[in-house]
Structures are given as structure tokens and as C-alpha cells.
Design an enzyme around this catalytic site. Structure first.
Site, short mmCIF file in Angstrom:
data_model
loop_
_atom_site.label_atom_id
_atom_site.label_comp_id
_atom_site.label_asym_id
_atom_site.label_seq_id
_atom_site.Cartn_x
_atom_site.Cartn_y
_atom_site.Cartn_z
N HIS A 122 0.85 -1.19 0.00
CA HIS A 122 0.00 0.00 0.00
C HIS A 122 0.89 1.24 0.00
O HIS A 122 1.33 1.70 1.05
CB HIS A 122 -0.93 -0.03 1.23
CG HIS A 122 -1.95 1.06 1.26
ND1 HIS A 122 -3.16 0.93 1.91
CD2 HIS A 122 -1.97 2.32 0.74
CE1 HIS A 122 -3.86 2.05 1.79
NE2 HIS A 122 -3.15 2.92 1.08
N HIS B 175 1.24 4.93 -2.38
CA HIS B 175 0.88 5.81 -3.51
C HIS B 175 2.17 6.47 -3.95
O HIS B 175 2.78 7.20 -3.17
CB HIS B 175 -0.14 6.86 -3.06
CG HIS B 175 -1.39 6.26 -2.48
ND1 HIS B 175 -2.53 6.08 -3.22
CD2 HIS B 175 -1.66 5.78 -1.23
CE1 HIS B 175 -3.47 5.52 -2.45
NE2 HIS B 175 -2.96 5.32 -1.24
N GLU C 74 -11.22 3.28 5.99
CA GLU C 74 -10.19 4.18 6.53
C GLU C 74 -10.93 5.24 7.36
O GLU C 74 -10.77 5.33 8.56
CB GLU C 74 -9.38 4.82 5.38
CG GLU C 74 -8.28 5.77 5.84
CD GLU C 74 -7.56 6.46 4.67
OE1 GLU C 74 -8.10 6.46 3.54
OE2 GLU C 74 -6.46 7.02 4.90
N ASP D 295 1.64 7.10 2.19
CA ASP D 295 2.22 8.29 1.55
C ASP D 295 3.40 8.76 2.40
O ASP D 295 3.31 9.75 3.14
CB ASP D 295 1.15 9.40 1.47
CG ASP D 295 -0.05 8.96 0.68
OD1 ASP D 295 0.02 8.95 -0.55
OD2 ASP D 295 -1.07 8.59 1.31
N1 ADE Z 1 -4.61 8.82 -1.75
C1 ADE Z 1 -3.37 8.80 -1.26
N2 ADE Z 1 -3.37 8.35 0.00
C2 ADE Z 1 -4.65 8.04 0.31
C3 ADE Z 1 -5.30 7.52 1.45
N3 ADE Z 1 -4.65 7.21 2.56
N4 ADE Z 1 -6.63 7.38 1.41
C4 ADE Z 1 -7.30 7.70 0.32
N5 ADE Z 1 -6.74 8.19 -0.79
C5 ADE Z 1 -5.43 8.36 -0.79
ZN ZN Z 2 -3.76 4.80 0.56
#
Ligand code: ADE
Ligand code: ZN
Length: 338
Positions: A17, A19, A200, A279
Site C-alpha cells: 500500500h 501511492h 479508513e 504516503d
Molecule cells: N490517496 C493517497 N493516499 C490516500 C489515502 N490514505 N486514502 C485515500 N486516498 C489516498
Molecule cells: Zn492509501
């Protein structure tokens, strides 16, 4: 380095996971802005870092989409991904399944081809020079329309031999998985794996929708599943992988404190949880940092760390023989570190 940090860094692991746009470090943001002649609303790296105080997902997303505006050329995507692979190689990662958000770029006039060519070349180089393998997952932005997602899937068609799957990210609440059910059916018909961010910030119902309507192969985050015992039991029964992101959860106020993070509870319940960075440039740590801080906060045992490492491969989209090879490597590492 303490014993825990050294053990974690050496433990073979995968990241499921991440991005890639979320690995844009402030220094790189300035470098790309300079070479692409893009104006930034920040005067210094310190000013950028000071802006990274988020009280929820949307706070973060606003800054994350703004940061991505410096990414314009194939070389930018290549350099971004290369920097990420170098960092996770140092963290003991052997494999990564990385998300990218094509709509964040195509909506600014950056061709889909520019994005994927830059990422593919970095992925090939990482495999050759660092021994880190990777797969790419295309995420649809859920705050945009179903039609826009279908259009993005169409643009991906020439590249599907190198795209492992599709995902669903961005603003969760108000954009349930059901909105994209037909796009995900089309993606699965194309032979793609499917994943979705669910639970989330969104309610357990969104996790049910991801399972029932999108027929996901993994749930990204999934934290709020624990509010529903029947859902939790189902996730355990199905052996569903959850890609959990502890430092992200802390920075986006999904949890108040890492000591109250649900990761340990997930493991105790028999859920196939994994640890990931989401991220890392925005949330204060790459893969190993997530492992170390979470292990310290929750008092995870060595056996639990080994389970997490194994889950990261069994939950991956690698072929069974490749998974078996990584699991054997973990066993060998553990045997060599009594
Ligand atoms: N885009 C990048 N990080 C994210 C996250 N944690 N939740 C939703 N969209 C995202
Ligand atoms: Zn994410």
C-alpha cells in the site's frame, strides 16, 4: 540501531500500500518545480513540512494533489519512483505493489503514456539494480465520476500487460464503492486484480460493498471493519488481506495514538494484516519506520513481526512459486537471527 530496528530492517518484506505520488519529498518537489518552471506556494522545504499538519484525510488530499502538480515529464515519474525504490531497498523490501493516480495527471494534460513510461522504466531498473520487484496498480479517484473512471480504464488498455490491477482511492466518505461497481466488473473482465480503500474513514458498510460489489482481492486500510463482528469474522474466514498503514492513520487522525492502533488486535483476531507506508513523504516514515514505530508502540513480538512479513507476501499478487521463495527466505533469516 537497536535490536528491533536491525531485525526489522533485515527481515524480507513487501509493501502493498504505497501511492507513488505520496513519496514526493519536499526537496524533490522543489527540484521538479525548478526544472519544470512550476510556481510553488511555498518558499522553502521547511514551509512545506510545516504545512503537513492534517486533521483528516481531506486536509491531506488537498496538499497531496497540489504537490503532484510538479510532476510533468516522464523523467519526473521515473526519478520519483527510483527514489522510492532506493529507500525501501534499504528498508529490507524485496517487492512492492505501488499505486498511481493517473487522473491526477491526465486532468492536468499530462499524457497517460508519460506517467506509465516513467514508472515502468524505474520499476525495471529497481529490479535489475536493487533486486526489488514490483507491480503497478492503477487507482481511480473516487471523488470523480464513474464515467471518468471508465475513460481512465480505456486509456490503460494499451498498457495492461504491465498493470496488475486497479484500486480506488481519494475522499472516501460520500463516495462508496457502489459508485464504481460497474467499472470494477469491467476491470475484472480484463483479468485485472482489484483492491479498494475501504474503512479508513468510511463505515463498515463500505467494506461490505468492496467485498460484495467490487469483489476485491484486498482491502486497503480496513480499520473500521473491527466495528462489526460479523464483518471481521468474514474477513478472517476469507483470508482477506488488509493493507494497514499505521503512521498514515496517526497523521490523518484515524487513531489518536499509535499505542491504540488496531494492528495488534487485528493479528489477535486472525486477520491477515500487513504494515505499509501509504504516503511516506507526507506521513513521516517509509516502510521500516512504520514497522519499527508500530512494533514499539504495540509491543509486537518477534513472532508477530514474522507473521506480518509473511502476510506481506501471501497477500501480494506474486505467483505462488515466488511467494514460496520469499517465505523460505524469511524462515532462513529468522533461523539465522535467534
Ligand atoms: N490517496 C493517497 N493516499 C490516500 C489515502 N490514505 N486514502 C485515500 N486516498 C489516498
Ligand atoms: Zn492509501
Amino acid at each position: 540501531m537497536g535490536d528491533l530496528a536491525a531485525f526489522v530492517r533485515g527481515l524480507p518484506k513487501a509493501e502493498l500500500h504505497l501511492h507513488i505520488e505520496g513519496s514526493l519529498e519536499p526537496e524533490q518537489m522543489f527540484e521538479f518545480a525548478r526544472r519544470n518552471d512550476v510556481a510553488l506556494p511555498f518558499a522553502s522545504v521547511e514551509e512545506v513540512r510545516a504545512a503537513y499538519a492534517f486533521s483528516n484525510l481531506q486536509d491531506f488530499l488537498d496538499i497531496y494533489y497540489q504537490g503532484a502538480q510538479v510532476l510533468l515529464k516522464e523523467a519526473d515519474f521515473h526519478d520519483l519512483a527510483t527514489a522510492y525504490f532506493r529507500r525501501i531497498a534499504a528498508d529490507g523490501a524485496r517487492h512492492a505493489e505501488i499505486f498511481f493516480d493517473p487522473q491526477t495527471h491526465t486532468d492536468r494534460g499530462v499524457p497517460f503514456e508519460t506517467v506509465v513510461r516513467g514508472l515502468f522504466s524505474a520499476m525495471d531498473e529497481a529490479e535489475q539494480t536493487l533486486g526489488v520487484t514490483s507491480k503497478l496498480i492503477l487507482c481511480f479517484l473516487r471523488h470523480l465520476s464513474e464515467e471518468a473512471a471508465f475513460d481512465t480504464l480505456e486509456q490503460a488498455k494499451p498498457w495492461l500487460d504491465r498493470i496488475a490491477g486497479v484500486g480506488l482511492d481519494s475522499s472516501e466518505v460520500g463516495h462508496p464503492p457502489a459508485k464504481f461497481a460497474r467499472v470494477f466488473v469491467a476491470a475484472r473482465k480484463l483479468g485485472l486484480k482489484v483492491v479498494a480503500h475501504a474503512g479508513e474513514e468510511g463505515p463498515p458498510d463500505y467494506v461490505y460493498e468492496a467485498l460484495d460489489l467490487l469483489e476485491v482481492d484486498r482491502i486497503d486500510h480496513g480499520n473500521r471493519s473491527l466495528e462489526d463482528d460479523a464483518l471481521t469474522e468474514r474477513l478472517v474466514r476469507q483470508g482477506m488481506t488488509l493493507t494497514v498503514c499505521p503512521l498514515s492513520n496517526l497523521k490523518l487522525c484515524v487513531v489518536d495514538d499509535l499505542r491504540s492502533h488496531p494492528l495488534k488486535r487485528m493479528l489477535d483476531l486472525g486477520l491477515r494484516a500487513t504494515v505499509n507506508s501509504d504516503d511516506p513523504a507526507y506521513f513521516g516514515g517509509y516502510l521500516a519506520q512504520n514497522w519499527i514505530e508500530t512494533a514499539q508502540a504495540l509491543g509486537l513480538t518477534r513472532d508477530e513481526l514474522v507473521v506480518l512479513a509473511k502476510n506481506s507476501f501471501t497477500g501480494s499478487f506474486l505467483a505462488p512459486d515466488e511467494i514460496a521463495r520469499h517465505l523460505a527466505e524469511i524462515d532462513a533469516y529468522v533461523a539465522a537471527h535467534p
